[in-house]
Enzyme design. Sequence first.
Site, short mmCIF file in Angstrom:
data_model
loop_
_atom_site.label_atom_id
_atom_site.label_comp_id
_atom_site.label_asym_id
_atom_site.label_seq_id
_atom_site.Cartn_x
_atom_site.Cartn_y
_atom_site.Cartn_z
N ASP A 13 0.82 -1.27 -0.01
CA ASP A 13 0.19 0.01 -0.04
C ASP A 13 0.89 1.15 0.02
O ASP A 13 0.69 2.40 0.65
CB ASP A 13 -1.03 0.03 1.18
N LYS A 16 2.11 1.97 -5.21
CA LYS A 16 2.78 1.41 -6.30
C LYS A 16 2.05 1.70 -7.50
O LYS A 16 2.56 2.09 -8.60
CB LYS A 16 3.00 -0.27 -6.25
N GLY A 40 -4.09 -4.40 -4.24
CA GLY A 40 -5.15 -3.35 -4.73
C GLY A 40 -4.19 -2.17 -5.19
O GLY A 40 -3.43 -1.67 -4.32
N HIS A 41 -4.15 -1.97 -6.65
CA HIS A 41 -3.54 -0.80 -6.96
C HIS A 41 -4.47 0.07 -7.42
O HIS A 41 -5.20 0.22 -8.52
CB HIS A 41 -2.56 -1.17 -7.88
N GLN A 224 2.10 -6.24 -2.96
CA GLN A 224 2.38 -6.21 -1.51
C GLN A 224 3.82 -5.44 -1.18
O GLN A 224 4.05 -4.63 -2.06
CB GLN A 224 2.43 -7.77 -0.93
P1 IMP Z 1 -2.84 -12.77 1.94
O1 IMP Z 1 -1.77 -12.39 1.02
O2 IMP Z 1 -4.07 -12.68 1.43
O3 IMP Z 1 -2.48 -14.27 2.43
O4 IMP Z 1 -2.37 -11.88 3.49
C1 IMP Z 1 -1.22 -12.13 4.11
C2 IMP Z 1 -1.14 -11.02 4.84
O5 IMP Z 1 -0.44 -9.97 3.78
C3 IMP Z 1 -2.20 -10.23 5.34
O6 IMP Z 1 -1.60 -9.36 6.65
C4 IMP Z 1 -2.72 -9.11 4.55
O7 IMP Z 1 -3.33 -7.91 5.04
C5 IMP Z 1 -1.25 -8.62 3.68
N1 IMP Z 1 -1.52 -8.24 2.32
C6 IMP Z 1 -1.56 -9.07 1.28
N2 IMP Z 1 -2.05 -8.42 0.23
C7 IMP Z 1 -1.65 -7.02 0.50
C8 IMP Z 1 -1.75 -5.87 -0.37
O8 IMP Z 1 -1.61 -5.78 -1.54
N3 IMP Z 1 -1.29 -4.51 0.52
C9 IMP Z 1 -0.95 -4.69 1.80
N4 IMP Z 1 -1.16 -6.00 2.51
C10 IMP Z 1 -1.34 -6.99 1.87
#
Ligand code: IMP
Length: 430
Positions: A13, A16, A40-41, A224
Amino acid sequence: MSNVAVIGSQWGDEGKGKIVDVLSSQAEVVVRFQGGHNAGHTLVVDGVTYKLHLLPSGVVRQGKLSIIGNGVVVDPKALLTEIENIRSQGIDINPDNLMLAENATLIMPVHPALDIAMEEARGAKKIGTTGRGIGLAYEDKVARRGIRVCDLAHPEYLKERIENMLSYHNALLKGMGADEMKADDVYDYMMGMGDEILKYSGVAWKAIDDASKAGKKILFEGAQGHFLDVDHGTYPFVTSSNTVAAQAAAGAGVGAKKIGYVLGITKAYTTRVGSGPFPTELEDETGETLGRNGHEFGTSTGRKRRCGWFDAVLVRQAIKTGGIDGIALTKIDVLDGFDEIKVCVAYDLNGERIDYLPASTIDQANIKPIYETIKGWSGKTLGARSWADIPADAVKYVRYIEELIEAPVALLSTSPDRDDTILMQDPFNS
Ligand code: IMP
């Protein structure tokens, strides 16, 4: 001239989407190489907001090839829905400008079901996943149970693979008191989307190699952030892929030398969604103000993000372990109006001063940030488009950060708008 990889240097977040969009004006090919629709971009182009999850940010620009690489886990339903949504905003998406690697792993219906059930079972110790089945799909990939895009072209084999996958997962679902899944239902569901998905399927590594031979600029778009990396992050509170730029090579099918300049997208403060250690987190009015001013709600899940001061120890570690050449400092405008700004320069671990994030989960929970306080600035950075428009004290903040993290600020972003960006160093020509 080089290619560029854009990655997050904190917990995701960092903004990007906007930076990739700015750089994609120069790139001819934009490639996603890890993660899935957990990302989420947000892009704001000519006042229109586009929210992308799985599609590379290049899709909103004409004449670019967007590639979803083999390192991405793809939920076919989510992909088709996102294509429809973006199309409804007037963007043309077709097999000529979007390619899905034939060897990308699919997220199957059992993955989100188990992701959610497992999070519930973890109770207070939950990871805070997005519930999209990302981790489960990667687990199956590594366990060699995965089902890939190319399997959709072979119905009998697909059926066999689904049966094999469910023989494992149904036992888990049953153990958790959840409903088991029927192989025939899953097969029908997947076949219902098969032809539409296969339209986009292609030999992605070859398309990238052809583009490379033709001298085209390639942008590798990470999702991420560094501290969600399964190796380098705050394990186990991480996502299930490698988020570092090195993953672009394996997740796209290019040699490591092809990655080029690594740009670390870095927020001028820190945020995190989900559970896990966050040394500079502010659970007070200042944290609320950062969240309010920065509109810190997740693009994918709408969850409120945790907020805190800039952590130079973390970002320096991301720069060293992720091979970041320079950073894009984003959302500096959110700090407009603060009288004082704190920056974490080291940690205190049981009375000892340390200058790195320790690996142990217990130590990560116990470290205390050591801050230096600097003066805020009067005037605004919001919407500034040249260095001359930045208040002198804000320039000092930027220079201070560069010194602490041992890397240059290549770009400065002063609002969500594509044009409110100051370029100090062009990553494609560095
Ligand atoms: P998962 O990727 O859904 O398995 O989540 C694992 C961890 O990564 C959690 O803490 C999510 O909130 C975090 N996470 C996954 N995708 C994003 C992203 O695009 N931005 C920020 N945090 C993310």
